[in-house]
Design a protein around this motif. Structure first.
Motif: not given
Length: 232
Positions: A119, A121, A143, A181, A205-206, A209, A212-213
């Motif tokens: 993913v 980030r 995921n 990651l 991913d932040h 969010q 889920l990334p």
């Protein structure tokens, strides 16, 4: 909309750039696809561009300088338009002519290169945009069909053996070296090829969010064939 992506809960389908930008992620949906059938000769563009490094950034001026057939010119116009749309949005799109990415072969039990499912980030609210115009296309995977590599006991033990700092900072070590990651597909996982010509928005991913990334990876390139890829 008739598309091979229609039956995937992970994917939202749109038919315009405006929809791509304004429709948000929700629930299991962490990838949005502007579903397109592009016209033009993208292979001609790849053939006329100069590969200077394994991953070569292609400037707008370099694209404009190419002498192309009408079909090649149509393909170029599409690329230039995509670059402009994303630039106007405030993004920093890059066009890459790509032979191969650098491999991470330092450790034999875990890889952190882009060929590994991973993913993205970001410290700020941002999304990943990508479009493969020519060559092998990227893949993503739901995921619930992957396991974070740092949670797999044998991999985690080897990382703990490698780490020589305070136990309380082990998680920071995993994050600092991007080990956290990367993901491993579960048995019977079903990756989804993102196809050629579609413009994708993938969840990152932040801190802000809500979903889920998106877990994705670069493909193994086809023998003797470069990729032409927009990414930001």
């Amino acid at each position: 909309m008739n598309s091979k992506f229609s039956n995937h809960d992970q994917v939202g389908l749109v038919s315009t750039f405006d929809e791509l930008i304004h429709i948000g992620f929700q629930g299991p949906m962490n990838a949005i696809c502007w579903n397109r059938n592009l016209v033009g000769d993208f292979k001609e563009i790849v053939a006329k561009l100069q590969l200077r490094e394994n991953v070569t950034d292609i400037a707008r001026e370099e694209l404009l300088a190419l002498s192309l057939t009408p079909a090649g010119a149509m393909a170029r116009e599409t690329i230039l338009n995509d670059l402009q749309l994303l630039t106007d949005l405030g993004a920093l799109p890059v066009l890459n002519l790509l032979k191969s990415y650098e491999r991470d072969e330092e450790l034999d039990f875990i890889s952190t290169d882009v060929y590994s499912y991973h993913v993205d980030r970001s410290p700020i609210a941002a999304d990943t945009f990508l479009c493969t115009y020519y060559g092998a296309a990227s893949e993503m995977i739901p995921n619930d069909q992957v396991e974070q590599k740092v949670l797999i006991p044998e991999i985690r033990q080897k990382l703990q053996d490698l780490y020589d700092g305070p136990a309380a900072e082990f998680e920071d070590f995993l994050k600092d070296y991007s080990f956290d990651l990367h993901y491993q597909p579960k048995p019977h996982a079903h990756p989804l090829n993102l196809g050629v010509g579609h413009l994708w928005k993938l969840a990152v991913d932040h801190p802000e969010q809500q979903v889920l990334p998106c877990v994705h990876r670069a493909p193994i390139e086809n023998d003797g064939e470069y990729r032409l890829l927009l990414i930001c």
